[in-house]
Write an enzyme that holds these catalytic residues in place. Structure first.
Site, PDB file in Angstrom:
ATOM      1  N   LYS A 169      23.526  19.428  68.244  1.00 20.25           N
ATOM      2  CA  LYS A 169      24.912  19.160  67.854  1.00 20.25           C
ATOM      3  C   LYS A 169      25.887  20.138  68.514  1.00 20.25           C
ATOM      4  O   LYS A 169      26.993  19.752  68.895  1.00 20.25           O
ATOM      5  CB  LYS A 169      25.047  19.227  66.326  1.00 20.25           C
ATOM      6  CG  LYS A 169      24.516  17.984  65.622  1.00 20.25           C
ATOM      7  CD  LYS A 169      25.083  16.730  66.220  1.00 20.25           C
ATOM      8  CE  LYS A 169      25.266  15.601  65.255  1.00 20.25           C
ATOM      9  NZ  LYS A 169      25.682  14.368  65.977  1.00 20.25           N
ATOM     10  N   TYR A 176      18.383  19.911  65.155  1.00 24.49           N
ATOM     11  CA  TYR A 176      19.633  19.174  64.974  1.00 24.49           C
ATOM     12  C   TYR A 176      20.846  20.056  65.309  1.00 24.49           C
ATOM     13  O   TYR A 176      21.758  19.644  66.038  1.00 24.49           O
ATOM     14  CB  TYR A 176      19.667  18.689  63.528  1.00 24.49           C
ATOM     15  CG  TYR A 176      20.896  17.940  63.099  1.00 24.49           C
ATOM     16  CD1 TYR A 176      21.101  16.622  63.484  1.00 24.49           C
ATOM     17  CD2 TYR A 176      21.836  18.541  62.260  1.00 24.49           C
ATOM     18  CE1 TYR A 176      22.225  15.932  63.056  1.00 24.49           C
ATOM     19  CE2 TYR A 176      22.952  17.849  61.836  1.00 24.49           C
ATOM     20  CZ  TYR A 176      23.144  16.547  62.236  1.00 24.49           C
ATOM     21  OH  TYR A 176      24.255  15.871  61.814  1.00 24.49           O
TER      22      TYR A 176
HETATM   23  P1  NAI Z   1      23.717   7.206  59.537  1.00 22.40           P
HETATM   24  O1  NAI Z   1      22.228   7.367  59.565  1.00 22.40           O
HETATM   25  O2  NAI Z   1      24.294   6.304  58.519  1.00 22.40           O
HETATM   26  O3  NAI Z   1      24.265   6.736  60.949  1.00 22.40           O
HETATM   27  C1  NAI Z   1      23.632   6.983  62.168  1.00 22.40           C
HETATM   28  C2  NAI Z   1      23.437   5.670  62.879  1.00 22.40           C
HETATM   29  O4  NAI Z   1      22.912   5.909  64.177  1.00 22.40           O
HETATM   30  C3  NAI Z   1      22.448   4.752  62.140  1.00 22.40           C
HETATM   31  O5  NAI Z   1      23.064   3.516  61.859  1.00 22.40           O
HETATM   32  C4  NAI Z   1      21.300   4.635  63.119  1.00 22.40           C
HETATM   33  O6  NAI Z   1      20.641   3.379  63.073  1.00 22.40           O
HETATM   34  C5  NAI Z   1      21.955   4.889  64.447  1.00 22.40           C
HETATM   35  N1  NAI Z   1      21.020   5.368  65.465  1.00 22.40           N
HETATM   36  C6  NAI Z   1      20.014   6.239  65.325  1.00 22.40           C
HETATM   37  N2  NAI Z   1      19.380   6.426  66.486  1.00 22.40           N
HETATM   38  C7  NAI Z   1      20.023   5.657  67.404  1.00 22.40           C
HETATM   39  C8  NAI Z   1      19.868   5.453  68.793  1.00 22.40           C
HETATM   40  N3  NAI Z   1      18.896   6.066  69.490  1.00 22.40           N
HETATM   41  N4  NAI Z   1      20.725   4.619  69.413  1.00 22.40           N
HETATM   42  C9  NAI Z   1      21.702   3.980  68.738  1.00 22.40           C
HETATM   43  N5  NAI Z   1      21.888   4.136  67.403  1.00 22.40           N
HETATM   44  C10 NAI Z   1      21.068   4.979  66.748  1.00 22.40           C
HETATM   45  O7  NAI Z   1      24.316   8.667  59.383  1.00 22.40           O
HETATM   46  P2  NAI Z   1      25.821   9.210  59.437  1.00 22.40           P
HETATM   47  O8  NAI Z   1      25.898  10.256  58.414  1.00 22.40           O
HETATM   48  O9  NAI Z   1      26.786   8.105  59.432  1.00 22.40           O
HETATM   49  O10 NAI Z   1      25.840   9.951  60.854  1.00 22.40           O
HETATM   50  C11 NAI Z   1      26.725   9.640  61.908  1.00 22.40           C
HETATM   51  C12 NAI Z   1      26.864  10.844  62.792  1.00 22.40           C
HETATM   52  O11 NAI Z   1      27.525  11.878  62.104  1.00 22.40           O
HETATM   53  C13 NAI Z   1      25.536  11.437  63.271  1.00 22.40           C
HETATM   54  O12 NAI Z   1      25.670  11.868  64.608  1.00 22.40           O
HETATM   55  C14 NAI Z   1      25.353  12.608  62.352  1.00 22.40           C
HETATM   56  O13 NAI Z   1      24.516  13.589  62.922  1.00 22.40           O
HETATM   57  C15 NAI Z   1      26.778  13.074  62.204  1.00 22.40           C
HETATM   58  N6  NAI Z   1      27.026  13.914  61.047  1.00 22.40           N
HETATM   59  C16 NAI Z   1      27.006  13.392  59.789  1.00 22.40           C
HETATM   60  C17 NAI Z   1      27.269  14.213  58.707  1.00 22.40           C
HETATM   61  C18 NAI Z   1      27.352  13.686  57.337  1.00 22.40           C
HETATM   62  O14 NAI Z   1      27.722  14.464  56.425  1.00 22.40           O
HETATM   63  N7  NAI Z   1      27.044  12.426  57.090  1.00 22.40           N
HETATM   64  C19 NAI Z   1      27.490  15.652  58.879  1.00 22.40           C
HETATM   65  C20 NAI Z   1      27.546  16.083  60.236  1.00 22.40           C
HETATM   66  C21 NAI Z   1      27.300  15.232  61.275  1.00 22.40           C
END
Ligand code: NAI
Length: 302
Positions: free
Chosen positions: A170, A166
């Site tokens: 990233k 990851y």
């Molecule tokens: P989340 O799991 O709620 O959101 C990610 C979304 O991406 C999900 O709704 C999922 O269905 C969708 N997804 C997964 N694979 C996919 C694909 N191949 N094509 C289209 N959609 C897809 O998690 P969150 O926390 O909202 O994450 C959003 C972004 O923020 C991610 O890139 C994550 O790595 C990044 N992030 C989040 C952090 C946090 O503290 N929540 C910290 C650092 C980065």
């Protein structure tokens, strides 16, 4: 000061079926943007798929009086990237804003990590960013307007046990941004990066409930929306945000030392100067690699 609005702008938010993406999509739509709500609709580890997640957010936007269409493609394939952008063009005629947000986790210590854990995480986060951006960029270039946001992580910037795949993916997005900001500049395409911290399904398993409550995704979205606005004139910036904390992260290079190449130098010379080589006092950020080369050339001449 006038309110920041997105009337007439078309935005794609990937992975907008929940968490941060949903919050970004709702905010942009509430300020007048027409939004493509992309989500594969699977589990947080990248397995499964479905239409319900994207549909639900589209319904929320429409219920609030906004405009949105769903897209269910995975960002992790080339065709998926093309289709996501096609959805925007078919529904709204163009794309002005792209938030590369979709993501999955396959956390394991490096010793236990399987090839599929590496490939899948690289495919969604890093290649996913390329797939969608590759399809959107020519349209932005044609229209002489674009706002692109990458989503990195403090794991990529600083490291976190169990997230080698990851973190690498990233930080790859940061490298992608640094070149894209140069190639987009002439066409008014600005590219910035968010390093968010938020309580979502991705982090709910590792965060206590009161922390999840303090780290609402909605607290990250305003700076993401700012990066997507006409008022943003920055490109190539990494912003960190969470719980109301906002900051900037940069890669810097210390002033370094110059050893005499004519006289020659040894491993021991490095050992003897390692403290000076590592020093960060007077460190500098470079906007592109040429600036670093120019600094080296000027240091050699001194
Ligand atoms: P989340 O799991 O709620 O959101 C990610 C979304 O991406 C999900 O709704 C999922 O269905 C969708 N997804 C997964 N694979 C996919 C694909 N191949 N094509 C289209 N959609 C897809 O998690 P969150 O926390 O909202 O994450 C959003 C972004 O923020 C991610 O890139 C994550 O790595 C990044 N992030 C989040 C952090 C946090 O503290 N929540 C910290 C650092 C980065």
């Amino acid at each position: 000061m006038a309110e920041i609005r997105f009337d007439g702008r078309v935005a794609i938010v990937t992975g907008a079926g929940g968490g941060l993406g949903r919050a970004h999509a709702l905010l942009l739509a509430s300020r007048g943007a027409k939004v493509v709500v992309n989500d594969l609709g699977g589990a947080f580890d990248g397995t499964g798929k479905g239409t319900a997640m994207a549909d639900k957010v589209v319904e929320e936007i429409r219920a609030a009086g906004g405009e949105a269409v769903p897209n269910y493609d995975g960002v992790d394939t080339w065709e998926g990237g093309q289709n996501i952008v096609k959805t925007a063009v078919d529904a709204f005629g163009k794309v002005d804003i792209l938030i590369n947000n979709a993501g999955i986790l396959r956390d394991k210590s490096f010793m236990k990590m399987e090839e599929e854990d590496i490939d899948k995480v690289f495919a969604v986060h890093l290649k996913g960013g390329f797939n969608v951006t590759k399809a959107a960029f020519p349209i932005m270039r044609e229209n002489n307007y674009g706002r692109i946001v990458m989503t990195t992580s403090n794991t990529g910037l600083y490291g976190n046990f169990g997230q080698a795949n990851y973190g690498a993916a990233k930080l790859g997005l940061v490298g992608f941004m640094h070149t894209l900001k140069l190639e987009g500049a002439r066409y008014n395409i600005l590219v910035n990066t968010i390093a968010p911290i938020a309580g979502t399904r991705m982090t709910a398993t590792v965060m206590p409930p009161d922390m999840v409550e303090k780290l609402k995704p909605e607290y990250v979205s305003p700076i993401v929306a700012y990066m997507c606005s006409e008022e943003c004139t920055d490109s190539g910036i990494i912003f960190t945000a969470g719980a109301g904390y906002f900051s900037r992260a940069v890669l810097v290079e210390g002033p370094g030392v110059v050893l005499n190449a004519q006289k020659g130098f040894t491993i021991e010379d490095i050992r003897d100067r390692i403290g000076d080589i590592k020093k960060l006092e007077g460190a500098q950020h470079f906007n592109q690699s040429n600036e670093e080369i120019a600094r080296i050339v000027s240091a050699l001449g001194q």
